[in-house]
Motif scaffolding. Structure first.
Motif, PDB file in Angstrom:
ATOM      1  N   GLY A 176      32.250  34.108 -21.119  1.00 29.54           N
ATOM      2  CA  GLY A 176      31.014  33.864 -20.408  1.00 29.54           C
ATOM      3  C   GLY A 176      31.185  34.301 -18.969  1.00 29.54           C
ATOM      4  O   GLY A 176      32.223  34.842 -18.589  1.00 29.54           O
ATOM      5  N   GLU A 177      30.195  34.071 -18.167  1.00 26.55           N
ATOM      6  CA  GLU A 177      30.288  34.437 -16.761  1.00 26.55           C
ATOM      7  C   GLU A 177      31.376  33.619 -16.068  1.00 26.55           C
ATOM      8  O   GLU A 177      31.644  32.483 -16.455  1.00 26.55           O
ATOM      9  CB  GLU A 177      28.944  34.204 -16.065  1.00 26.55           C
ATOM     10  N   TYR A 232      28.791  37.521 -24.439  1.00 23.79           N
ATOM     11  CA  TYR A 232      28.692  36.768 -23.200  1.00 23.79           C
ATOM     12  C   TYR A 232      29.189  37.519 -21.971  1.00 23.79           C
ATOM     13  O   TYR A 232      28.837  37.164 -20.843  1.00 23.79           O
ATOM     14  CB  TYR A 232      29.442  35.444 -23.337  1.00 23.79           C
ATOM     15  N   ARG A 233      30.000  38.548 -22.176  1.00 28.69           N
ATOM     16  CA  ARG A 233      30.458  39.343 -21.027  1.00 28.69           C
ATOM     17  C   ARG A 233      29.731  40.678 -20.933  1.00 28.69           C
ATOM     18  O   ARG A 233      29.656  41.264 -19.860  1.00 28.69           O
ATOM     19  CB  ARG A 233      31.963  39.612 -21.117  1.00 28.69           C
ATOM     20  N   SER A 279      31.483  29.645 -15.654  1.00 30.12           N
ATOM     21  CA  SER A 279      30.597  28.996 -16.625  1.00 30.12           C
ATOM     22  C   SER A 279      31.338  27.872 -17.344  1.00 30.12           C
ATOM     23  O   SER A 279      32.556  27.904 -17.498  1.00 30.12           O
ATOM     24  CB  SER A 279      30.078  30.019 -17.640  1.00 30.12           C
ATOM     25  N   ARG A 304      30.631  29.449 -25.936  1.00 32.70           N
ATOM     26  CA  ARG A 304      30.389  30.053 -24.621  1.00 32.70           C
ATOM     27  C   ARG A 304      30.954  29.170 -23.504  1.00 32.70           C
ATOM     28  O   ARG A 304      30.811  27.947 -23.506  1.00 32.70           O
ATOM     29  CB  ARG A 304      28.888  30.234 -24.400  1.00 32.70           C
TER      30      ARG A 304
END
Length: 504
Positions: free
Chosen positions: A75-76, A159-160, A79, A338
C-alpha cells in the motif's frame, strides 16, 4: 485496463463453465473418464512439476520476507491495515483451509496409521508418528505458500501500481499497462474464474453431503435429495447474504465466529482428550516435520513401487488442489491485506496458519490415534469407508462428545460459508474488471449460480469429476504462478529507488 463495457471475460468464463457442466450432465461417464485420464497423465508426467513449483512457492515469500524488501508496505507508505490481526487471520484462515481441517482432522492421520507410506508396520507406534508427520507436511507451509505467492503479487500491483483486482495484473512487467485487455491476460482471468467456480461448486456440493451425513449420524435425519436441496439453499442464502453485506460486516463476522468455534472445539478436546499425548505428539510431529521437510519436499518415486501410487493419491493430489484454490484464496487474501508490510504478511499468511494447522491435527489426529494404539476403540475401518465421519467416531469415546458433535456440524457449516462468501466476492471482482468493491447484484448472481451448479452436479453425480477437472487445471496455473514470482521480483528491483520505506 479493460473497458467497463468489456464483459468478455465474464461471458466466456460462464460459457466454458456451462459447457463443462453440460458435458458432465449429458455424458457423466465420458466426462469422468476424460477428467481422470487427464489428471492421471499430469500426475505421471508432470508430478515433478507440481512438486518443484510448490517448493518454489515456499522459498520465494520467505526469501522476500528476509530481503531488503521485507519492510515494504503493500500500500502507500505509512498506510495502516484495514483489519485487526485477529479478524485478518480469521478471514484468511477460514478462506484458505475451509472444511478440510474437519474433513481430514481425524481421517488422514488414522488412514496413514493403517497404511503407512514409509515402511513402518501398520498399527505400530512408529506408524502413528509417521502418520502425524505426513499430515503435518500436507497441511504445513506448502498450501499456504501458494496462497501467499498469489496474494503478494496481486497486492503489490493493486496497491502500489493501481492495477485492477484481476489475476492478469500480476503480469504487468511482461504484458504492459494494457495487459489486462490482451488475449493472454483475458485467458489468465478466464482460467482463474473457471478454477474458482469449479472448486467452490464442488466444495459446496461435497459439503452438503458431509453436513447431511452429520445430521444422519447425530439425529437420524434422512439422506435424500430434498434435505440436500434445503441444506444448499440455506447455505447459499447465508453465504450470499454475508458477501453482499461486504467484507467489513458479513464476511468478517462469519469468519470471527468460525475461528471462535474452531478454537472452542479444539481446546475442549485438548482438555478432555489425551492431553499429554497431544502435547507430546505436537512436539514430536513439529520436530519430525522440521527435520524431514526438505527431504520430503523433493521425494519422488523414480523407480515405481507402492510409494508411487501413494504419492499420486496424496501429496501430488494435495499440491494440485492447493494450486487450483490459489487464485481465489490468494485474491481474497490480497483484498484484505492492504497496508501490511511484506514481512508482516509472510508471517501472518505462511507461518501462523501452518502452526494453527499443526495444532489442530495434533489434537484431533492424536485423539483418534490414541483410541487405536491403546485398544479403546477401532475406528480405522469406518474412517476408511467414509473419511468424513472420523471426527464423529472419535467424539463417541470422549466426554461431552454429543455436544461437541453438534457444535462440529455448526463449524462445518461456517467453514463452508466462509469459503463460499469470500469466493463469491472474488468472482464478482474478476467479472467486473477487478473492481475492489464489486456491485451487490453481481455478488448475488454468482452466489445463486454456485448453489444451482452444486445442486445440478450433486444430482447428476458429476461433482467428483468436476473436482478432478478443476485440479487438472492447476497444471497451467503452476506455471503462471512461477512466472508471477519472477514478475514481482523484476518489478521490485526496477522500482526500488522509489520506495521511501527502504530509505529509512
Amino acid at each position: 485496463m479493460q473497458s467497463q463495457k468489456d464483459n468478455s471475460v465474464f461471458f466466456i468464463s460462464m460459457a466454458v463453465t456451462a459447457a463443462t457442466v453440460l458435458w458432465g450432465i449429458i455424458s457423466p461417464a465420458s466426462f469422468d473418464a476424460a477428467a481422470k485420464g487427464l489428471f492421471g497423465f499430469l500426475i505421471e508426467y508432470f508430478g515433478w512439476g507440481y512438486m518443484l513449483a510448490m517448493n518454489i512457492f515456499v522459498l520465494f515469500p520467505i526469501l522476500l520476507c528476509m530481503s531488503r524488501f521485507g519492510k515494504l508496505r503493500l500500500g502507500e507508505p505509512g498506510s495502516k491495515p484495514e483489519f485487526s490481526n485477529i479478524s485478518w487471520f480469521a478471514m484468511l484462515f477460514s478462506a484458505g483451509m475451509g472444511v478440510g481441517l474437519v474433513f481430514y482432522g481425524v481421517g488422514e492421520p488414522v488412514f496413514h496409521f493403517m497404511t503407512p507410506p514409509f515402511g513402518a508396520a501398520a498399527g505400530s507406534a512408529k506408524a502413528a508418528e509417521d502418520a502425524l508427520r505426513t499430515t503435518f507436511f500436507h497441511w504445513g507451509l506448502h498450501p499456504w505458500a501458494g496462497y501467499a505467492v498469489i496474494a503478494l503479487c496481486l497486492a503489490y500491483f493493486q496497491y502500489r501500481k493501481g492495477a485492477p483486482g484481476l489475476m492478469s495484473s500480476m503480469f504487468l512487467p511482461v504484458l504492459g499497462q494494457k495487459g489486462n485487455s490482451s488475449v493472454l491476460g483475458k485467458t489468465i482471468d478466464i482460467l482463474a474464474i473457471f478454477a474458482t467456480i469449479a472448486g467452490l461448486a464442488t466444495s459446496l456440493g461435497l459439503g452438503t453431503l458431509q453436513i447431511n451425513s452429520g445430521l444422519k449420524y447425530l439425529f437420524d435425519m434422512p439422506q435424500n435429495v430434498t434435505l440436500q436441496l434445503v441444506i444448499i439453499a440455506a447455505l447459499a442464502f447465508i453465504y450470499t447474504g454475508t458477501a453482499v453485506t461486504g467484507i467489513e460486516r458479513g464476511i468478517k463476522f462469519i469468519s470471527n465466529l468460525n475461528l471462535f468455534l474452531a478454537c472452542l472445539l479444539s481446546m475442549a478436546l485438548f482438555f478432555i482428550g489425551p492431553t499429554m499425548a497431544i502435547v507430546e505428539s505436537l512436539m514430536t510431529g513439529l520436530g519430525d516435520y522440521l527435520s524431514n521437510v526438505v527431504n520430503q519436499s523433493f521425494h519422488m518415486a523414480p523407480y515405481g513401487g507402492e510409494y508411487k501410487g501413494w504419492l499420486g493419491g496424496w501429496t501430488l493430489y494435495y499440491w494440485a488442489w492447493w494450486i487450483a484454490w490459489a487464485p481465489f484464496v490468494g485474491s481474497f487474501i490480497a483484498r484484505i491485506s492492504r497496508g501490511r508490510t511484506i514481512r508482516e504478511f509472510v508471517s501472518g499468511v505462511l507461518v501462523v496458519p501452518a502452526l494453527g494447522s499443526f495444532t489442530w491435527f495434533a489434537i484431533f489426529g492424536t485423539s483418534g490415534l490414541n483410541l487405536e494404539v491403546t485398544g479403546v476403540a477401532k475406528i480405522a475401518e469406518k474412517v476408511a469407508a467414509d473419511i468424513s465421519v472420523g471426527v464423529f467416531e472419535v467424539y463417541k469415546y470422549y466426554p461431552l462428545g454429543g455436544v461437541m458433535s453438534v457444535i462440529m456440524v455448526a463449524l462445518i457449516s461456517t467453514f463452508f460459508i466462509t469459503s463460499a462468501n469470500s469466493g463469491t466476492f472474488v468472482l464478482s471482482m474478476y467479472s467486473t474488471q477487478g473492481d475492489m468493491n464489486p456491485p451487490k447484484v453481481r455478488m448475488g448472481i454468482w452466489g445463486i449460480l454456485m448453489a444451482a451448479l452444486a445442486f445440478v452436479l450433486l444430482m447428476s453425480g458429476g461433482l467428483q469429476s468436476l473436482q478432478i477437472a478443476s485440479i487438472a487445471a492447476a497444471a497451467p496455473f503452476a506455471v503462471i504462478m512461477v512466472v508471477a514470482c519472477w514478475c514481482l521480483w523484476k518489478a521490485l528491483v526496477k522500482d526500488e529507488a522509489t520506495f521511501a520505506e527502504l530509505a529509512d
